[in-house]
Design an enzyme around this catalytic site. Structure first.
Site, mmCIF file in Angstrom:
data_model
loop_
_atom_site.group_PDB
_atom_site.id
_atom_site.type_symbol
_atom_site.label_atom_id
_atom_site.label_comp_id
_atom_site.label_asym_id
_atom_site.label_seq_id
_atom_site.Cartn_x
_atom_site.Cartn_y
_atom_site.Cartn_z
ATOM 1 N N LYS A 87 0.871 -1.184 0.000
ATOM 2 C CA LYS A 87 0.000 0.000 0.000
ATOM 3 C C LYS A 87 0.904 1.228 0.000
ATOM 4 C CE LYS A 87 -1.555 2.844 2.705
ATOM 5 N NZ LYS A 87 -1.304 4.082 1.956
ATOM 6 N N GLU A 131 9.356 1.262 11.129
ATOM 7 C CA GLU A 131 10.410 2.257 10.959
ATOM 8 C C GLU A 131 9.712 3.606 11.114
ATOM 9 O OE1 GLU A 131 12.452 4.855 9.850
ATOM 10 O OE2 GLU A 131 12.564 4.103 7.790
ATOM 11 N N CYS A 184 13.313 10.680 7.840
ATOM 12 C CA CYS A 184 13.344 10.393 9.279
ATOM 13 C C CYS A 184 14.773 10.374 9.811
ATOM 14 C CB CYS A 184 12.625 9.086 9.571
ATOM 15 S SG CYS A 184 13.310 7.742 8.653
ATOM 16 N N GLU A 192 9.670 16.164 14.951
ATOM 17 C CA GLU A 192 10.425 15.939 13.723
ATOM 18 C C GLU A 192 10.075 17.073 12.756
ATOM 19 O OE1 GLU A 192 9.333 12.204 11.951
ATOM 20 O OE2 GLU A 192 11.393 11.811 11.392
HETATM 21 C C1 SIN Z 1 13.090 7.480 5.714
HETATM 22 O O1 SIN Z 1 13.143 8.686 5.784
HETATM 23 O O2 SIN Z 1 12.072 6.872 6.079
HETATM 24 C C2 SIN Z 1 14.218 6.638 5.169
HETATM 25 C C3 SIN Z 1 15.452 7.383 4.938
HETATM 26 C C4 SIN Z 1 16.568 6.560 4.349
HETATM 27 O O3 SIN Z 1 16.392 5.385 4.008
HETATM 28 O O4 SIN Z 1 17.653 7.104 4.236
#
Ligand code: SIN
Length: 502
Positions: A197, A273, A307, A403
């Site tokens: 998805k 994640e 992230c 964030e």
């Molecule tokens: C993400 O921002 O979820 C992944 C970043 C990355 O794989 O470098």
């Protein structure tokens, strides 16, 4: 055309976008491209170009009935796919890697069109995303078990690894290809079948990639794709079906928590994640030039919409002025604009809403006493935001806790190593941390003390297919990439047998 956006140059925001390649926009279920099941006419989800707001395409908008059909398909396919040989699966993943590299420019064009990042960064994402296919093709044939003699000598204990089962993979908009390959490749390597998805904002890359997998011979039903504007009911329906055994999600901590709760009913294996709040520490003995280089990458890769983006620059007061001056020069040199303008180094943010969120964090930091070293213009209804550098930011403000997900760099001055490490870990997130110093012992102290799953020492980038990507605390569960990535899709079965008499 070029104008000013705060202190940085705005490239032409409406530079001509190349024509998109032909992309199937239906749902992919059991090897068939189908329209959604609906009684109310064709149901579609519109995909927009974040640079211009123009509509790019309309894709099928899946319903809960389509979710049921996808679970049927993924479950049937699991029966045969899970019994295929590792070499067969490895060869398919390797063929997918080769095909993706041949079509890298086409994929990069789609990524920039729907996500906005500069074309060069999209090409880098295609290489990064492709590496998961190549890495897991190699891992497929290296899945190992163990044997052990029982301490009393009466039995031999063996372990074998078996695929978890059909999996639901939910991917974010910020890396429309790499987050898809980072999940699909280890799942397929392990013998799992998947329903993907993709994010509503960026489904086109995932659809094009699913078609690529078909062309290299991945059998029907092994990879299914549901695009939908109704993620909550569609995802719940899938998670409620006992045939689904695994959920892998990349996205915000808030959504991750809700998905963990929903996964509890089926006692699903989960890989989560989630969000980060990365500290970027510059100690007083750091090589400042190299720290600035790392800071630019850690902050501006993907426009800060990642992230693992540096969220808090924690800088020793003795080197803060020098670091700020050099970092400011680099930020002012950025060119903001359409990802298709070759001059652009910083594309649009994904939406006005995300841009406004980042801008609001800046406003509240300034209201809390922060000073602006590099400013950006903030125009109404625009997705563009130039880099912003703030000094003397309050450690208790919203910008320190949330964030940012944008090109905003807040600096917190500290007086010692202890204080830097204290500030760094003073967050519920625990994804990644960065530290710069010329002293190896100090770097190791920092790496050990930082409460996070990944650490970059004198480096502003940790993402790599061969490395275990993931966090601790509120940043998630499990690892993606490396051999750990395959284990997320494997169960360990222990088999005991009497030790053969001699
Ligand atoms: C993400 O921002 O979820 C992944 C970043 C990355 O794989 O470098």
């Amino acid at each position: 055309m070029s104008s000013d956006i705060g202190e940085t140059r705005l490239a032409d925001p409406v530079v001509r976008r190349p024509r998109l390649p032909a992309i199937r926009t239906q749902l992919l279920i059991g090897g068939e491209w189908r329209e959604p099941t609906t009684t109310a006419g064709r149901s579609v989800l519109t995909v927009f170009d974040p640079a211009t707001g123009e509509s790019l395409a309309e894709v099928a908008d899946a319903t809960v009935d389509d979710a049921d059909a996808a679970v049927d398909a993924v479950s049937v396919a699991f029966g045969t796919w899970s019994r295929t040989s590792p070499r067969y699966r490895a060869d398919l993943l390797r063929a997918a890697f080769d095909r993706l590299m041949e079509r890298a420019h086409e994929f990069a064009t789609v990524i920039t069109s729907e996500m906005g990042k500069p074309l060069a960064e999209s090409l880098a994402e295609v290489r990064y995303g492709g590496e998961f296919l190549r890495w897991f093709a190699e891992e497929t044939v290296r899945t190992s078990g163990t044997t052990r003699t029982a301490p009393d000598g009466a039995a031999v204990h063996m372990t074998i690894r078996q695929p978890v089962g059909p999996a639901l993979l939910i991917t974010p908009w910020n890396f429309p290809l790499a987050m898809v390959t980072r999940k699909i490749a280890p799942a397929l390597a392990a013998g799992c079948t998947v329903v993907v998805k993709p994010a509503e904002e960026t489904p086109l890359t995932a659809l094009l990639f699913a078609e690529l997998l078909e062309t290299v011979g991945v059998p029907p039903g092994v990879v299914n794709v549901l695009t939908t504007s109704r993620p909550a009911p569609v995802v719940s329906r899938i998670l409620d079906d006992r045939r689904i055994r695994k959920l892998s999600f990349t996205g915000s901590t808030g959504v991750g928590r809700a998905l963990l709760a929903a996964s509890a009913t089926g006692v699903l294996r989960t890989s989560m994640e989630l969000g980060g709040n990365a500290p970027f520490i510059v100690f007083d003995d750091a090589d400042i030039e190299s720290a600035v280089e790392g800071a630019v990458i850690a902050k501006l890769r993907n426009g800060g919409q990642s992230c693992v983006a540096a969220n808090r620059f924690i800088v020793d007061r003795r080197v803060a002025d020098e670091f700020l001056a050099r970092f400011a020069d680099r930020l002012r040199a950025q060119v903001v604009g359409s990802g298709f303008d070759p001059a652009t180094t910083l594309g649009p943010m994904i939406s006005v809403k995300q841009r406004d969120r980042a801008a609001e964090l800046v406003r509240s930091a300034v209201a809390g006493g922060a000073s602006t070293v590099v400013a950006s213009g903030i125009e109404d209804d625009s997705t563009f935001l130039g880099p912003i550098l703030l000094d003397n930011v309050d450690r208790r403000g919203a910008i320190a806790e949330q964030e940012i997900f944008g090109p905003v760099a807040p600096v917190y001055r500290v007086d010692s190593e202890e204080e830097a490490l204290d500030v760094a870990s003073n967050t519920e997130a625990g994804l990644v941390g960065f530290a710069y110093s010329r002293d190896a012992a100090r770097l190791m102290r920092a790496a050990t003390a930082l409460e996070c799953g990944m650490v970059g020492l004198n480096r502003g980038l940790v993402s790599d297919a061969s490395a275990p990507f993931g966090g601790i605390k509120q940043s998630g569960l499990g690892r993606e990439g490396s051999e750990a990535g395959t284990h997320e899709y494997l169960e360990t079965k222990y088999i005991s047998h009497p030790f053969p008499a001699v």
